[in-house]
Enzyme design. Structure first.
Site, PDB file in Angstrom:
ATOM      1  N   LYS A  71      60.466  23.633  13.528  1.00  0.00           N
ATOM      2  CA  LYS A  71      60.009  22.414  14.216  1.00  0.00           C
ATOM      3  C   LYS A  71      58.827  22.664  15.157  1.00  0.00           C
ATOM      4  O   LYS A  71      57.964  21.819  15.304  1.00  0.00           O
ATOM      5  CB  LYS A  71      61.169  21.769  14.974  1.00  0.00           C
ATOM      6  CG  LYS A  71      62.208  21.116  14.056  1.00  0.00           C
ATOM      7  CD  LYS A  71      63.274  20.392  14.851  1.00  0.00           C
ATOM      8  CE  LYS A  71      64.261  19.685  13.926  1.00  0.00           C
ATOM      9  NZ  LYS A  71      65.217  18.848  14.651  1.00  0.00           N
ATOM     10  N   ASP A 107      63.636  12.464  16.235  1.00  0.00           N
ATOM     11  CA  ASP A 107      64.994  12.776  16.720  1.00  0.00           C
ATOM     12  C   ASP A 107      65.314  11.995  17.995  1.00  0.00           C
ATOM     13  O   ASP A 107      66.453  11.547  18.177  1.00  0.00           O
ATOM     14  CB  ASP A 107      65.136  14.275  17.023  1.00  0.00           C
ATOM     15  CG  ASP A 107      65.391  15.104  15.763  1.00  0.00           C
ATOM     16  OD1 ASP A 107      65.895  14.543  14.773  1.00  0.00           O
ATOM     17  OD2 ASP A 107      65.090  16.310  15.778  1.00  0.00           O
ATOM     18  N   TYR A 220      77.403  17.182  12.752  1.00  0.00           N
ATOM     19  CA  TYR A 220      78.124  16.315  11.810  1.00  0.00           C
ATOM     20  C   TYR A 220      78.727  17.174  10.702  1.00  0.00           C
ATOM     21  O   TYR A 220      78.452  18.370  10.602  1.00  0.00           O
ATOM     22  CB  TYR A 220      77.212  15.217  11.235  1.00  0.00           C
ATOM     23  CG  TYR A 220      75.935  15.729  10.632  1.00  0.00           C
ATOM     24  CD1 TYR A 220      74.790  15.860  11.405  1.00  0.00           C
ATOM     25  CD2 TYR A 220      75.876  16.130   9.288  1.00  0.00           C
ATOM     26  CE1 TYR A 220      73.619  16.359  10.874  1.00  0.00           C
ATOM     27  CE2 TYR A 220      74.706  16.626   8.745  1.00  0.00           C
ATOM     28  CZ  TYR A 220      73.584  16.748   9.543  1.00  0.00           C
ATOM     29  OH  TYR A 220      72.426  17.253   9.005  1.00  0.00           O
TER      30      TYR A 220
HETATM   31  P1  NAP Z   1      69.756  25.341  19.784  1.00  0.00           P
HETATM   32  O1  NAP Z   1      68.353  25.054  20.158  1.00  0.00           O
HETATM   33  O2  NAP Z   1      70.113  26.664  19.189  1.00  0.00           O
HETATM   34  O3  NAP Z   1      70.650  25.145  21.130  1.00  0.00           O
HETATM   35  C1  NAP Z   1      71.989  25.524  21.142  1.00  0.00           C
HETATM   36  C2  NAP Z   1      72.683  25.057  22.436  1.00  0.00           C
HETATM   37  O4  NAP Z   1      74.070  25.419  22.322  1.00  0.00           O
HETATM   38  C3  NAP Z   1      72.149  25.708  23.701  1.00  0.00           C
HETATM   39  O5  NAP Z   1      72.265  24.809  24.776  1.00  0.00           O
HETATM   40  C4  NAP Z   1      73.125  26.901  23.881  1.00  0.00           C
HETATM   41  O6  NAP Z   1      73.258  27.345  25.219  1.00  0.00           O
HETATM   42  C5  NAP Z   1      74.419  26.244  23.455  1.00  0.00           C
HETATM   43  N1  NAP Z   1      75.401  27.245  23.006  1.00  0.00           N
HETATM   44  C6  NAP Z   1      75.357  28.014  21.893  1.00  0.00           C
HETATM   45  N2  NAP Z   1      76.443  28.803  21.817  1.00  0.00           N
HETATM   46  C7  NAP Z   1      77.195  28.522  22.928  1.00  0.00           C
HETATM   47  C8  NAP Z   1      78.436  29.022  23.437  1.00  0.00           C
HETATM   48  N3  NAP Z   1      79.125  29.953  22.778  1.00  0.00           N
HETATM   49  N4  NAP Z   1      78.905  28.506  24.578  1.00  0.00           N
HETATM   50  C9  NAP Z   1      78.212  27.574  25.257  1.00  0.00           C
HETATM   51  N5  NAP Z   1      77.022  27.045  24.851  1.00  0.00           N
HETATM   52  C10 NAP Z   1      76.529  27.531  23.692  1.00  0.00           C
HETATM   53  O7  NAP Z   1      70.328  24.260  18.771  1.00  0.00           O
HETATM   54  P2  NAP Z   1      69.796  22.757  18.553  1.00  0.00           P
HETATM   55  O8  NAP Z   1      68.718  22.740  17.569  1.00  0.00           O
HETATM   56  O9  NAP Z   1      69.543  22.162  19.903  1.00  0.00           O
HETATM   57  O10 NAP Z   1      71.067  22.060  17.852  1.00  0.00           O
HETATM   58  C11 NAP Z   1      72.224  21.730  18.602  1.00  0.00           C
HETATM   59  C12 NAP Z   1      73.164  20.890  17.718  1.00  0.00           C
HETATM   60  O11 NAP Z   1      72.562  19.628  17.455  1.00  0.00           O
HETATM   61  C13 NAP Z   1      73.465  21.535  16.364  1.00  0.00           C
HETATM   62  O12 NAP Z   1      74.834  21.343  16.091  1.00  0.00           O
HETATM   63  C14 NAP Z   1      72.618  20.723  15.395  1.00  0.00           C
HETATM   64  O13 NAP Z   1      73.188  20.672  14.105  1.00  0.00           O
HETATM   65  C15 NAP Z   1      72.649  19.358  16.054  1.00  0.00           C
HETATM   66  N6  NAP Z   1      71.516  18.483  15.673  1.00  0.00           N
HETATM   67  C16 NAP Z   1      71.808  17.301  15.058  1.00  0.00           C
HETATM   68  C17 NAP Z   1      70.771  16.437  14.696  1.00  0.00           C
HETATM   69  C18 NAP Z   1      71.109  15.126  14.022  1.00  0.00           C
HETATM   70  O14 NAP Z   1      70.215  14.477  13.459  1.00  0.00           O
HETATM   71  N7  NAP Z   1      72.355  14.688  14.078  1.00  0.00           N
HETATM   72  C19 NAP Z   1      69.435  16.785  14.944  1.00  0.00           C
HETATM   73  C20 NAP Z   1      69.171  18.005  15.584  1.00  0.00           C
HETATM   74  C21 NAP Z   1      70.221  18.853  15.937  1.00  0.00           C
HETATM   75  P3  NAP Z   1      72.258  28.486  25.787  1.00  0.00           P
HETATM   76  O15 NAP Z   1      70.985  27.781  26.150  1.00  0.00           O
HETATM   77  O16 NAP Z   1      72.977  29.022  26.956  1.00  0.00           O
HETATM   78  O17 NAP Z   1      72.073  29.503  24.683  1.00  0.00           O
END
Ligand code: NAP
Length: 275
Positions: A71, A107, A220
């Site tokens: 992205k 998004d 999801y």
């Molecule tokens: P990302 O950038 O990797 O961010 C991950 C987040 O999860 C960070 O805040 C991280 O905290 C936290 N995290 C990871 N492991 C953890 C743990 N063990 N304990 C506590 N916190 C933890 O991921 P992202 O791209 O933002 O995606 C996040 C979610 O949104 C995913 O499930 C993705 O599938 C979903 N999503 C959905 C859509 C949709 O259209 N529905 C679109 C985009 C994303 P730290 O900062 O401390 O590492």
């Protein structure tokens, strides 16, 4: 019957990409509107993402969705960038223009549309919203919520990331660590989980009584089943990220084809496909 040379190419790039529902959603709308186009998935494994994304336009691809981990490269590959994508720092939608890619981020508004569709009262003004997470998806959520006059709190395992996000995108929000999560959830009207739900996190969450308040998880499919079950058992109204996925896709479709697609029909189709 469309001449094959008139069929415009669209698609989604990412790594991994096999599970993506985007081709199902976009080809559903393309077929419904009888548009001469096809939407494919491209598994891009590269160390030169910016150059490869630029090259895809030269191969006459008209539009792309971009997912993890590309992205931020989508912005670098573009000649023009929307204000939303510029602010959030990542793009999930590219449109071909004569001078090069135009990059947008659907998004943020896709999330807002999905959130509002869960609420009877569509006015978010003054609502206390707790956002859990400060990664890429949380940036889009924080950006759009900060424009809705809500009382936003962002909690994250790494608090400094929540603080950076606040400084950049949501200056009136507050931050906290995950240590007060139950109290923070109790103080919120709406909870949005934007973490990647890694092992250990779900077990550690103790839900306060929901009393019908909304717990919205961005993920999801199978991934959020356990956390949504826990939330529901504590009396929360629950929503997963499937509707957000369809809403952000609808905004990409609008950008490429100039028409508003049937979100509800695509949402039903996706539900049947993954449940
Ligand atoms: P990302 O950038 O990797 O961010 C991950 C987040 O999860 C960070 O805040 C991280 O905290 C936290 N995290 C990871 N492991 C953890 C743990 N063990 N304990 C506590 N916190 C933890 O991921 P992202 O791209 O933002 O995606 C996040 C979610 O949104 C995913 O499930 C993705 O599938 C979903 N999503 C959905 C859509 C949709 O259209 N529905 C679109 C985009 C994303 P730290 O900062 O401390 O590492």
């Amino acid at each position: 019957m469309n001449e094959i040379s008139n069929i415009k190419a669209f698609g989604v790039i990412g790594d991994p990409i096999a599970q993506s529902l985007s081709p199902d959603i976009h080809n559903f709308w393309i077929k419904k509107s009888n548009i001469s186009a096809y939407y494919n998935k491209f598994h891009l494994q590269t160390k030169c993402a910016t150059e490869d994304i630029k090259a895809l336009q030269r191969f006459d691809v008209q539009g792309l969705n971009v997912t993890m981990p590309y992205k931020e490269y989508a912005i670098k590959a573009a000649v023009n960038v929307s204000e939303t994508a510029e602010k959030i720092g990542v793009a999930n939608t590219l449109k071909s223009t004569p001078s090069g890619w135009y990059a947008d981020n659907t998004d943020a508004v896709g999330f807002l549309n999905a959130l509002l569709s869960c609420l009877e009262n569509k006015d978010l003004t003054g609502k206390a919203i707790l956002l859990i997470g400060a990664g890429g998806a949380a940036r889009a959520v924080a950006y759009i919520l900060s424009k809705q006059n809500v009382d936003l709190t962002i909690v994250n395992r790494t608090v400094s990331k929540a603080d950076d996000l606040i400084t950049e995108l949501a200056p009136t929000a507050k931050s906290n660590s995950l240590s007060d999560l139950t109290n923070d959830m109790d103080a919120a009207d709406i909870v949005v989980n934007a973490t990647s739900l890694k092992a250990g996190l779900v077990d550690s969450i103790e839900f306060p009584d929901g009393n019908g308040r909304l717990f919205f998880d961005l993920s999801y499919g199978k991934a959020p089943e356990e956390i949504l079950r826990k939330a529901s058992q504590s009396g929360w109204q629950t929503e997963d990220g499937l509707r957000m996925l369809v809403e952000q896709a609808a905004l990409s479709h609008e950008l490429w084809h100039g028409e508003t697609p049937d979100v509800e029909a695509a949402y039903q189709m996706c539900q049947e496909k993954i449940r």
